[in-house]
Design a protein around this motif. Structure first.
Motif, mmCIF file in Angstrom:
data_model
loop_
_atom_site.group_PDB
_atom_site.id
_atom_site.type_symbol
_atom_site.label_atom_id
_atom_site.label_comp_id
_atom_site.label_asym_id
_atom_site.label_seq_id
_atom_site.Cartn_x
_atom_site.Cartn_y
_atom_site.Cartn_z
ATOM 1 N N CYS A 62 -11.937 0.424 2.485
ATOM 2 C CA CYS A 62 -11.176 0.689 3.723
ATOM 3 C C CYS A 62 -10.509 1.977 3.402
ATOM 4 O O CYS A 62 -9.467 2.242 4.729
ATOM 5 N N ALA A 119 -3.425 2.024 -3.063
ATOM 6 C CA ALA A 119 -2.608 0.743 -3.490
ATOM 7 C C ALA A 119 -2.050 1.223 -4.823
ATOM 8 O O ALA A 119 -2.871 1.613 -5.631
ATOM 9 N N LEU A 175 0.994 -1.378 -0.110
ATOM 10 C CA LEU A 175 -0.143 -0.035 -0.058
ATOM 11 C C LEU A 175 0.942 1.080 -0.019
ATOM 12 O O LEU A 175 1.644 1.410 0.775
ATOM 13 N N CYS A 207 -15.450 -8.002 4.452
ATOM 14 C CA CYS A 207 -14.661 -6.552 4.272
ATOM 15 C C CYS A 207 -15.731 -5.539 4.414
ATOM 16 O O CYS A 207 -15.392 -4.399 4.822
ATOM 17 N N ARG A 265 -8.029 2.969 1.598
ATOM 18 C CA ARG A 265 -6.535 2.953 1.349
ATOM 19 C C ARG A 265 -6.281 3.021 -0.159
ATOM 20 O O ARG A 265 -6.935 2.607 -0.950
ATOM 21 N N CYS A 309 -8.869 -5.950 -3.267
ATOM 22 C CA CYS A 309 -8.042 -4.844 -2.308
ATOM 23 C C CYS A 309 -7.099 -5.727 -1.623
ATOM 24 O O CYS A 309 -7.432 -6.541 -0.987
ATOM 25 N N ASP A 369 -5.967 -4.746 1.303
ATOM 26 C CA ASP A 369 -5.868 -4.442 2.684
ATOM 27 C C ASP A 369 -7.299 -5.182 3.279
ATOM 28 O O ASP A 369 -7.315 -5.935 4.115
ATOM 29 N N CYS A 370 -8.346 -4.934 2.593
ATOM 30 C CA CYS A 370 -9.722 -5.599 3.111
ATOM 31 C C CYS A 370 -10.111 -6.533 2.312
ATOM 32 O O CYS A 370 -11.114 -6.978 2.949
#
Ligand SMILES: [Zn+2]
Length: 280
Positions: A53, A57, A41, A110, A55, A73, A75-76
């Protein structure tokens, strides 16, 4: 998920696995854990953005049968449809502006943490199989009083329900008169709903609908189907909500959802969808 379930088809058939057993094997209820160092990220300008989320990327992870690039994603774990759903909820509903009583069916890992943090005990998750859901019940027989919820969220659930008309009626029943349901499922904007009682095994369903436990692919007659179940529905395409630029940045495809409201008593005297346009 489709990739995993296609691979499992021989076991499903040989061992007679039911839907609940298959989902336990696939660990669908867990928030995904990604390999270290993948999809790093960064807040780079012009990078991809996950609205779920929040964020940025440089790239998302591949997902699905062909390893669809920039889908998930890192992250989530959100996919395109989750990012579309979240954007719609955030920008076109009161979800982020006030506390709502929410019923979330088959909650996506998520989305669930953010919704629970924001809405607290007013947020209720429901699932037929998942032991971690707040309520274990079937969508066709909801253990709630009439008019209980401001918002019903159901993403990629109705296509798993053999009697989806009963499920739609239950959704209409538990909504407040001012409530809304946001409903997503496999949808073909170019044809009518495809379903067939002769498609009655996991293998046949996989061949016909792309998934061993899908009972149909919804089509352009969906608003009429919902109307008959007590809901007045509007089709919303991702292009109606986001510009091409925002769709690209969030990696949202041509996704669709239905925004549904309980039919008013007056609308019951009408003949079809769209009868309730006056005064709303
Ligand atoms: Zn994310």
């Amino acid at each position: 998920m489709l990739h995993g379930l296609s691979r499992l088809l021989p076991e499903i058939e040989e061992q007679g696995l039911d839907e609940a057993a298959v989902y336990r094997r696939e660990a669908l209820y867990e928030r995904p854990r990604f390999e270290q160092g993948r999809g790093r990220l960064t807040p780079a300008r012009g990078a991809l953005l996950c609205p779920v989320c929040g964020r940025s990327a440089t790239r998302f992870l591949p997902f699905g049968l062909g390893g669809r690039p920039n889908a998930r994603c890192p992250d989530c774990g959100s996919l395109e449809r989750h990012r579309f759903l979240w954007t719609f909820l955030a920008e076109r509903t009161p979800l982020l502006r006030r506390r709502l009583s929410i019923l979330h069916t088959a909650p996506e890992p998520c989305l669930e943490p953010a919704l629970r943090a924001r809405h607290g005990r007013r947020y209720v998750t429901l699932d037929r199989f998942n032991p971690k859901a707040d309520v274990r019940a079937d969508l066709t027989d909801l253990p709630f009083p009439d008019g209980r919820f401001d918002l019903v969220l159901s993403s990629h659930v109705l296509e798993h329900v053999p009697d989806d008309r009963a499920a739609l009626s239950e959704i209409a029943r538990v909504l407040k008169p001012s409530g809304i349901a946001v409903l997503l499922f496999p949808f073909d904007p170019k044809g009518i709903t495809r379903e067939d009682p002769a498609v009655d095994t996991p293998a046949k369903r996989l061949a016909a609908y792309g998934h061993p436990y899908h009972y149909r692919i919804y089509g352009t007659d969906t608003p009429q189907r919902m109307f008959e179940a007590g809901l007045e529905a509007t089709l919303v395409a991702s292009a109606d909500v986001l510009s091409a630029h925002r769709r690209r940045r969030r990696r949202i495809n041509r996704n669709h959802l239905f925004l549904a409201r309980p039919r008013s008593t007056a609308a019951e005297h009408g003949d079809g969808p769209g009868e309730r346009s006056r005064g709303h």
